[in-house]
Design a protein around this motif. Structure first.
Motif, mmCIF file in Angstrom:
data_model
loop_
_atom_site.group_PDB
_atom_site.id
_atom_site.type_symbol
_atom_site.label_atom_id
_atom_site.label_comp_id
_atom_site.label_asym_id
_atom_site.label_seq_id
_atom_site.Cartn_x
_atom_site.Cartn_y
_atom_site.Cartn_z
ATOM 1 N N GLU A 154 0.743 -1.432 0.064
ATOM 2 C CA GLU A 154 -0.105 -0.006 0.173
ATOM 3 C C GLU A 154 0.902 1.286 0.029
ATOM 4 N N ILE A 155 0.588 2.363 -0.686
ATOM 5 C CA ILE A 155 0.960 3.470 -0.869
ATOM 6 C C ILE A 155 0.582 4.483 0.156
ATOM 7 N N LEU A 156 1.230 4.634 1.119
ATOM 8 C CA LEU A 156 0.918 5.557 2.334
ATOM 9 C C LEU A 156 1.046 6.996 2.099
ATOM 10 N N GLY A 157 1.662 7.449 1.263
ATOM 11 C CA GLY A 157 1.550 8.974 1.185
ATOM 12 C C GLY A 157 3.014 9.410 0.572
ATOM 13 N N PHE A 158 2.998 10.835 0.487
ATOM 14 C CA PHE A 158 4.218 11.260 -0.219
ATOM 15 C C PHE A 158 4.794 12.465 0.624
ATOM 16 N N ILE A 159 6.075 12.741 0.508
ATOM 17 C CA ILE A 159 6.553 14.025 1.195
ATOM 18 C C ILE A 159 7.438 14.944 0.025
ATOM 19 N N GLU A 160 6.913 16.187 -0.134
ATOM 20 C CA GLU A 160 7.882 17.108 -0.921
ATOM 21 C C GLU A 160 9.158 17.489 -0.630
ATOM 22 N N MET A 161 10.075 17.216 -1.384
ATOM 23 C CA MET A 161 11.587 17.689 -1.176
ATOM 24 C C MET A 161 11.748 18.802 -2.439
ATOM 25 N N GLY A 162 12.850 19.291 -2.306
ATOM 26 C CA GLY A 162 13.518 19.943 -3.311
ATOM 27 C C GLY A 162 13.836 19.113 -4.499
ATOM 28 N N SER A 178 -2.401 6.119 8.367
ATOM 29 C CA SER A 178 -2.103 6.855 7.107
ATOM 30 C C SER A 178 -3.158 7.859 6.752
ATOM 31 N N ALA A 179 -4.453 7.469 6.983
ATOM 32 C CA ALA A 179 -5.347 8.523 6.390
ATOM 33 C C ALA A 179 -5.476 9.925 7.301
ATOM 34 N N SER A 180 -5.058 9.783 8.524
ATOM 35 C CA SER A 180 -4.999 11.116 9.253
ATOM 36 C C SER A 180 -3.797 11.702 9.238
ATOM 37 N N PHE A 181 -2.822 10.844 8.745
ATOM 38 C CA PHE A 181 -1.244 11.575 8.686
ATOM 39 C C PHE A 181 -1.107 12.333 7.405
ATOM 40 N N ALA A 182 -2.074 12.012 6.431
ATOM 41 C CA ALA A 182 -1.828 12.514 5.027
ATOM 42 C C ALA A 182 -3.036 13.463 4.890
ATOM 43 N N ASP A 183 -2.891 14.292 3.856
ATOM 44 C CA ASP A 183 -4.181 15.215 3.567
ATOM 45 C C ASP A 183 -4.738 14.422 2.298
ATOM 46 N N GLU A 184 -5.818 15.139 1.719
ATOM 47 C CA GLU A 184 -6.488 14.429 0.683
ATOM 48 C C GLU A 184 -5.742 14.065 -0.486
ATOM 49 N N ARG A 185 -4.706 14.729 -0.682
ATOM 50 C CA ARG A 185 -3.890 14.542 -1.950
ATOM 51 C C ARG A 185 -2.624 13.675 -1.591
ATOM 52 N N GLY A 186 -2.561 12.937 -0.387
ATOM 53 C CA GLY A 186 -1.478 11.968 -0.132
ATOM 54 C C GLY A 186 -0.303 12.509 0.457
ATOM 55 N N ARG A 187 -0.460 13.907 0.488
ATOM 56 C CA ARG A 187 0.931 14.392 1.007
ATOM 57 C C ARG A 187 0.799 14.211 2.820
ATOM 58 N N LEU A 188 2.146 13.720 3.219
ATOM 59 C CA LEU A 188 2.173 13.652 4.533
ATOM 60 C C LEU A 188 2.482 14.944 5.257
ATOM 61 N N ARG A 189 1.547 15.103 6.296
ATOM 62 C CA ARG A 189 1.901 16.469 6.989
ATOM 63 C C ARG A 189 3.083 16.346 7.882
ATOM 64 N N ASP A 190 3.777 17.679 7.809
ATOM 65 C CA ASP A 190 5.192 17.739 8.368
ATOM 66 C C ASP A 190 5.143 17.641 9.918
ATOM 67 N N GLU A 191 3.695 18.225 10.515
ATOM 68 C CA GLU A 191 3.710 18.060 11.877
ATOM 69 C C GLU A 191 3.652 17.032 12.553
#
Length: 1573
Positions: free
Chosen positions: A510-518, A564-577
């Motif tokens: 399962e894909i849990l989410g993603f994190i944006e980096m440079g 994972s549903a609460s850690f990520a937003d609707e677009r699958g991005r994991l929240r930094d906090e």
């Protein structure tokens, strides 16, 4: 396994542990070689890999100085030679199978060796280097010395082979040439001599190559001087002139691709164009073999360019690029192509084993096949290469049995850890990038260029398969790794996204989410200690704008899959906090960074400086960016960007870099405790390194050398081993239960994936059926279904949720937009109906101002771009125009101008001239001054000659001098006209109105006005002028045109009707009419006078223009004469330039011949010195040989003296034994091998000679046995005899060797002598050419070209047959020729006058004779007329006409009688015609009756004929004929013959009578009878 080691290369082992190579996996990029009949070898990276064909066992030989260059093998000696690729490379010679180094060859090569080749016989090795030397060297590899060398700059060689039958010949071929080198030996001296093979043209034909140095076919030109070679014309005087050819004389030759030797020392050469050549080994004569086609030509399988060739008996095996091996059966000059073998891919190399029982086939991919000949041929794959270089590698958990590799094309291989054998392969057919194996299950993940991640099931290592595929994004996957406990898979893409995937198969990955980096992620590092429930992740990225590196650390909790549903937003991005993300930056750039197991320290590899630094992470949390400073520094001793990685237990820091050396350091002190050179900087170092869980195996993958090295520990124990083994056991225990569970899920996942695939196929089928039944629009929708990435799916889902959330608001906005659109449409309709002035533009109704602005900006940018392009084009054209103007107009001191005629098409142009430079003016002044000096000198010489001349000739000389001065004056006047300097001089002037500019005209008017005002002010009031203005309009004299311009006023009473006029008014009216009439008459007269004047002016203008045209015609003639003079001078200049150029060419040719002669003389000196030296060596060697021979004879002669003490019969027996020699049994070669090997028995080498001598000595030991001693002979005597015989045998062997060397030295001396004679012949040719050139030069300098002007019409020739050969002509003065011509002319006139007088006399004689003949003929005519009158016939009618007075009445009466007679005759004729018609009718009736009768007779005749034929048949049957019939036939024939003769006689009688009558008539006409009247 044997390893080759260098003594000067030792491992730095701090704690007693070191690394060694367990196995190497690589594939051949060069040709594979046989070491012996069962072993092959090839280079790969830093290693030479040996493979046993039978057992498939591998042996590795490592080059400690870097990557292996080229490899060669010597089968008789079983040695391997290879070069390294460092600066000033070396050649190493190793024994096989011991792999011990025999020698190391060091030459003068700077960069690299490109080719190595062993000779079959002897200890000779040939090497060829690349730039800058391009040196061919021949080594004695046993002694390690260079025997001879030769450099040929700029020549690249693709193949180099020794002649198998003669080590003295060496062939080097390149894509443009084939060269055969001969190695000549004289005792210990060796020489290299090259001969190039003359290749045919591309079509297979030959061309006759002309001699460039001494051309024989140059034409002779007696007028313009000698014709020289092209090199002399080009001005070449050095060595390049020997090979220079013009571009037009260069032809495309065949391009060789491969060659092979034959047992007859011939060469077969394959060409790129498809031709097969046979080259004779001695004469190097080339023969193009013809191809024989038995059947139809092969379609798409033509042997166009043979890539490789191998000789076999009766022909050649060759391969092209089509994957086939062909057998070329060669007979004489023809060959036949047959299919031999089909291979899966193009073949790059063919090679036979030493016994010729096996054929090695190497394909372009690197795979190796062995074809074994025999009754049942076999085709076996020895090595299967991977498709492309290794992209990534990793261990399959737990890492002690198997590992995996990934290639760029998507080929995944499983290898055994112990032996490196390939267990299985799977082809994904994708562009793969990274590979990682899961610690928590027997699965692996593969990242691709398309953004997919493939998950593989490797539980069964012999058949791995794909179980799942995730499409993350459309950007390539660059990083892929599992954490230490295998909970998560971290996937880094090029866009800077890091995706977190559940690594457990139970979650279906399962894909849990993603994190944006440079963008620009360099490395991802994870820490997952067993005692914690989180995974620490550190991401390293670069900041090129600030020259720093960024470290971003975040945490992934173990419960993330559940929340994972609460850690990520609707677009699958994991929240930094939630993931506790912190950002750090370093002061300098890092190429790699890792996080230690305690997550409190970061280790980084500096990019710009060679240091490894450690950074302490702050314990307190922070916000924003925290700058890290180095806590510990250690010099890395590496160069280039490096990579860091941690061992599984976190106590070892592994560093790799571009240098190719692997360092393992202690994590606390950063000190190196072991290192290993597995790759080299020539292959750009190490790409990746993986260490197993227990630390026993290390996989090192090269970057560009396509080599995978498996390292193992030696002397590994103590604390190092305990720490990592303890951690491995703990981790294995922790993961065991998890692996068992997850491996079970892998099978379920596999079944689910197969079910999903079947369901998807079923769904696709149903969709296609539905789409077939639905409309075209639905069909388009179904066909447009594409695979969507996960990140895009999440984005679409978020958008759909937002649409559902704001649906009411959306509907309300849509309604407002519709209403607004309707309002705008109404406004646009209203705008269309408005006036043009009130109309708005269409774009002003656009409500999307941003879109309008964007479109406007785009249009402006496009317009600006077009404007710039147009401006640049205009600028370029203006620049070109300025250049042309500057070159053709501004730079002209005299501008180009022309005058045109008015009435004739004639234009006279001047001579445009550029301004002369100071240098040209100085040169002109110097030349003019020199010319004046020469003229004065000539005048002085002439005066001296005149003074010294004879007194009687003074007057004549004065006259000639006067004539010459007149001619010189005319020449001076015509040769240097004024318009030569660019001006057109004329004898008339042309008046034209000057063009005045508008501002100048306004200024002049203003000045005139001011001047008039000033004059008026100065004059003051003038009563006279005012009175004149009042009385006479300001003029004293009235002009005629002013009077005619007057208008006679009409009387006022003319307004009234005519009836109301008075008499006085009528008189006034008459006067008015008279005045008007007079005024009109005056006007007509004045108009006519003006017209006459205008015609006069026109005639004057016409005459002026014609005069102008005449002057311009004369000017044109002068211009033509000037141009003629200019052309004459230009012709002189051209002749001088040609003479100077030819003189320069002659000088160049002479210089080249002198240089060539100097080189040949130097070469002659060298050959003379070589002859002298070889003769000295030969004499010395011959002396040694004579001494040995004398010693041998002395031994033979002194035998009986030495044994004189024993009885004579025993001496005889011993002498026979002394002459006896043992028989050496040659090793019998198997008959089958003899039939297969095409080269048969080859010449013996030094080693074979030594072996033969050793066998001879061994056989002598048998002869020296006590058993062979004669009876009664003492043992001491026998021993002395054996020693003497052994000395004799050894001496004989020395004599044989010396004799062979003597023959070789004599041949060498003969060749040197031939070379010397050849050089001497070349020198003689050069001397001969120099003599001829000197003669031509003298002739050219003496035979001057003089330009003579001839007047037109002075010399006229009837036939244009000029004699152009003036070799015997002389140049004399014109006056002498004119005097001689005048004398000849006078004599000719006298001759003509005498001939005319003689002609007149003969003419008078002919005239008198003609008049005499005329008078005789007139007399004859008169006599004939008199005779005719006498013989004239006078009839009665003529007498009646003369005697009858009423002759006309009589004639009228006779005419009337004749008319009556004619009327009677007409009546009679009509009666006769009627009678004839009646008779004709009767005859017709009679004819019809006869026709009927004839028909009846015809029928009867037919019956009679039938009867007669029947009778004839009966008579023939009876066999007898009636005599009467014969008699009747004979009579009938006689009668017919007589009748024919009678007819002929009648015809002849008639002709005779006619001829007689004609003769009589002619006779009567010619000779009339004289009858008296």
């Amino acid at each position: 396994m044997a390893q080759g080691r260098e003594r000067d290369e030792v491992h730095n082992v701090a704690l007693g542990a070191s690394l060694s190579v367990r196995w190497v996996q690589g594939f051949p990029k060069q040709n594979v070689h046989f070491v012996n009949d069962s072993t092959i070898c090839y280079p790969s990276g830093n290693f030479v890999i040996f493979i046993n064909i039978e057992t498939k066992k591998r042996t590795v030989l490592q080059c400690m100085n870097g990557i292996v260059g080229v490899v060669a093998t010597n089968i008789p000696y079983e040695v391997v030679a290879f070069s390294d690729r460092r600066l000033r490379p070396l050649i190493y010679i190793y024994n096989f199978p011991g792999l011990t180094r025999r020698t190391k060859l060091k030459g003068n090569v700077l960069l690299d060796y490109t080719l190595l080749s062993f000779s079959y016989c002897g200890t000779y090795l040939a090497s060829y280097s690349s730039l800058p030397e391009f040196e061919l060297a021949v080594w004695n590899w046993e002694s390690g010395v260079i025997l001879c060398r030769k450099s040929q700059p700029g020549v690249d060689v693709s193949q180099m082979t020794f002649n198998p039958m003669n080590w003295h010949q060496l062939c080097l071929s390149s894509p443009s040439a084939v060269t055969v080198w001969t190695i000549e030996r004289s005792n210990q001296e060796h020489y290299l001599k090259a001969k190039s093979v003359k290749l045919p043209l591309e079509d297979g034909s030959f061309f006759n190559e002309t001699d460039v140095i001494f051309p024989q076919s140059l034409p002779k030109d007696p007028i313009y001087g000698p014709v020289l070679p092209v090199s002399a014309i080009a001005g070449l005087v050095g060595e390049e002139a020997e090979t220079f050819r013009p571009k037009d004389d260069l032809y495309s030759l065949l391009h060789p691709t491969m060659h092979c030797w034959t047992p007859t020392s011939d060469l077969y050469v394959g060409c790129e164009e498809g031709h097969l050549l046979m080259v004779n080994g001695e004469s190097l004569k080339v023969t193009v073999l013809s191809k024989i086609e038995d059947g139809p030509p092969r379609v798409e399988r033509n042997l166009l360019s043979p890539v490789t060739m191998a000789y076999q008996k009766g022909g050649v095996l060759a391969s092209g690029i089509d994957g086939f091996v062909y057998s070329l059966l060669i007979k004489d000059t023809n060959y036949k192509v047959e299919d031999f073998l089909e291979v899966e891919r193009p073949v790059e190399h063919l090679m036979f084993s030493p016994s010729y029982r096996m054929l090695l086939i190497q394909i372009d991919k690197g795979s190796i096949f062995i074809y074994t000949f025999g009754e049942e041929p076999t085709f076996e794959k020895v090595l299967e290469a991977c498709d492309g270089k290794f992209q990534a590698t990793d261990f399959i958990t737990p890492g002690n049995e198997y590992c995996m590799t990934l290639t760029q094309s998507g080929e995944v291989c499983v290898w055994g850890i112990e032996d490196g054998a390939c267990v299985s392969r799977i082809y994904l057919n994708i562009q793969a990038t990274v590979l990682a194996c899961s610690p928590s299950s027997l699965s692996a993940a593969v990242g691709t260029e398309t953004g997919h991640v493939y998950f593989l099931d490797v539980r069964d290592v012999e058949s791995p398969h794909e179980v799942h595929k995730s499409f993350l994004s459309k950007s390539p996957v660059q990083h892929l790794l599992y954490d230490q406990r295998g909970m998560y898979v971290l996937v880094g893409t090029s866009e800077g996204h890091i995706f977190v995937i559940n690594a457990k198969p139970s979650s279906l990955f399962e894909i849990l989410g993603f994190i944006e980096m440079g963008k620009g992620i360099l490395q991802i590092s994870t820490v997952s200690p067993l005692e914690t429930d989180i995974v620490e992740v550190m991401v390293l990225s670069s900041l090129p704008e600030t020259r720093r590196s960024r470290l971003e650390i975040f945490s992934l909790p173990e419960i993330l899959p559940e929340v994972s549903a609460s850690f990520a937003d609707e677009r699958g991005r994991l929240r930094d906090e939630f993931i506790h993300k912190f950002v750090y930056e370093t002061e300098h750039t890092l190429s790699s960074a890792v996080l230690n197991l305690h997550s409190n320290r970061v280790y980084g590899f500096c990019d710009q400086v060679p240091y490894i630094c450690s950074y302490l992470l702050p314990e307190k949390e922070h916000s924003g960016v925290h700058i890290l400073k180095p806590y510990q520094k250690m010099q890395s001793k590496l160069y280039g960007p490096g990579m860091l990685s941690l061992s599984p237990h976190g106590l070892w820091l592994i560093t790799i870099a571009k240098c190719g050396i692997l360092y393992i350091r202690d994590i606390h002190t950063l000190e190196t405790f072991t290192r290993c050179r597995s790759h080299s900087h020539q292959g750009h170092g190490i790409q990746s390194v993986r260490i197993s869980m227990d630390g026993q195996s290390i996989l090192v993958n090269g970057r560009d050398d396509n080599t995978l090295v498996n390292l193992r520990w030696r002397r590994f124990g103590g604390i190092l081993a305990n720490d990592i083994l303890e951690y491995s056991q703990q981790l294995t225990t922790y993961l065991k239960t998890i692996m068992d569970e997850e491996n079970d899920y892998l099978s379920i996942t596999r079944r689910d994936s197969s079910d999903l695939e079947s369901e998807s196929e079923h769904a696709v089928t149903e969709n296609m059926q539905l789409s077939t039944d639905s409309s075209q629009e639905e069909l388009v929708k179904v066909n447009k279904i594409e695979e969507i990435p996960w990140i895009q799916q999440k984005s679409q889902e978020a958008i759909e949720n937002e649409v559902k959330l704001f649906s009411n608001k959306r509907k309300e906005i849509k309604r407002g937009i519709k209403a607004l659109a309707k309002t705008v449409l109404d406004m646009m309709e209203e705008n269309e109906a408005a006036d043009d002035i009130a109309k708005l533009e269409q774009q002003e109704f656009g409500l999307d101002l941003e879109e309008l602005e964007r479109l406007h900006n785009e249009n402006e940018q496009e317009v600006e771009k077009i404007r710039k392009d147009v401006e640049m084009q205009n600028l370029a054209k203006r620049y070109l125009a300025e250049i042309i103007k500057e070159e053709c107009w501004n730079s002209m001191a005299v501008k180009g101008r022309a005058l045109k005629c008015f009435h004739i098409p004639c234009v006279v142009e001047n001579f445009p001239m550029k301004e002369r430079t100071d240098e040209e003016l100085k040169e002109l002044k110097r030349v003019v001054q020199q010319k004046k000096i020469e003229t004065e000198c000539l005048k002085l010489r002439k005066e001296i000659v005149e003074v010294q001349s004879a007194i009687p000739m003074v007057k004549k000389h004065h006259e000639e001098e006067d004539e010459e001065e007149e001619e010189d004056g005319t020449v001076k006047d015509t040769s240097l006209p004024n318009y030569m300097l660019g001006s057109l001089s004329t004898d008339f002037r042309i008046s034209a109105q000057r063009h005045i500019k508008p501002w100048q005209k306004a200024k002049a008017d203003l000045l005139v006005t001011r001047e008039m005002e000033r004059l008026l002010l100065t004059r003051g009031p003038d009563s006279r002028r005012r009175a004149l203005m009042d009385m006479m309009g300001g003029v004293l004299e009235v002009k005629k045109e002013d009077i005619l311009r007057m208008v006679i006023p009409q009387p006022q009473f003319m307004v009234k009707p005519d009836a109301l006029w008075s008499e006085e008014e009528r008189k006034l009216f008459k006067e008015y009419e008279k005045k008007v009439k007079e005024l009109n008459e005056e006007r007509d007269k004045y108009r006519k006078s003006l017209e006459a004047e205008m015609k006069k002016l026109q005639n004057s203008i016409q005459e002026s223009t014609q005069n102008f045209d005449e002057h311009l015609k004369r000017l044109f003639d002068r211009r033509v004469k000037a141009e003629m003079v200019v052309n004459q001078e230009e012709l002189k200049i051209n002749n001088l330039i040609f003479s100077l150029l030819l003189d320069e060419e002659i000088s160049s040719r002479e210089t080249f011949l002198n240089n060539y002669l100097a080189r040949k003389q130097e070469e002659r000196n060298q050959t003379t010195e070589a002859i002298r030296k070889s003769r000295e060596d030969l004499d010395m060697y011959k002396e040694h040989y004579d001494n040995l021979l004398a010693e041998d004879k002395v031994l033979d002669r002194s035998f009986k003296k030495e044994f004189s003490e024993i009885p004579s019969h025993q001496v005889d027996i011993l002498y026979k034994l002394f002459k006896r020699r043992p028989r050496i049994h040659k090793h019998k070669i198997h008959a089958e091998t003899t039939s297969l090997v095409p080269f048969g028995e080859r010449p013996g080498s030094g080693k074979l000679n030594q072996d033969a001598f050793a066998q001879l000595m061994k056989a002598m030991d048998d002869l020296d046995s006590i058993n062979n001693m004669p009876e009664g002979l003492d043992t001491s005597v026998w021993e002395h005899f054996c020693m003497a015989r052994r000395a004799k045998v050894e001496n004989e062997q020395k004599v044989k060797q010396k004799a062979a060397g003597l023959i070789e030295m004599v041949a060498f001396l003969r060749r040197r002598t031939e070379d010397d004679e050849k050089v001497q012949h070349e020198i003689e040719k050069v001397f001969h050419e120099l003599i001829l050139l000197q003669e031509d030069k003298v002739k050219f300098q003496l035979n001057l070209t003089i330009q003579i002007l001839l007047k037109q019409g002075q010399v006229e020739l009837e036939n244009f047959q000029l004699m152009l050969d003036y070799s015997d002509a002389i140049l004399i003065n014109k006056i002498i020729i004119e005097d001689l011509n005048s004398v000849i002319r006078n004599q000719g006139q006298k001759k003509v006058a005498s001939m005319m007088e003689s002609k007149e006399v003969h003419k008078g004689i002919f005239q008198i004779e003609w008049e005499h003949k005329k008078m005789e003929m007139e007399m004859e005519d008169l006599n004939q007329k008199a005779w005719d009158i006498q013989m004239l016939f006078f009839s009665k009618d003529r007498q009646k006409y003369l005697n009858e007075p009423n002759y006309e009445t009589l004639i009228a009466i006779q005419i009337g009688i004749m008319e009556q007679t004619i009327a009677v005759l007409d009546k009679t004729h009509k009666k006769n015609v009627e009678n004839c018609k009646k008779l004709l009718k009767k005859l017709r009736r009679y004819s019809n009756q006869k026709d009927i009768a004839n028909y009846t007779l015809g029928c009867n005749l037919r019956e009679e004929l039938v009867a007669v034929s029947e009778r004839k048949d009966i008579c023939n049957a009876m066999g007898s004929k009636l005599t009467c019939e014969k008699i009747a036939k004979e009579r009938y024939k006689n009668m017919m013959r007589q009748q024919k003769l009678t007819k002929i006689s009648k015809q002849q009688a008639e002709q005779i009578s006619i001829l007689q009558a004609e003769v009589e008539r002619l006779r009567m006409k010619t000779f009339p009878a004289l009858v008296q009247m």
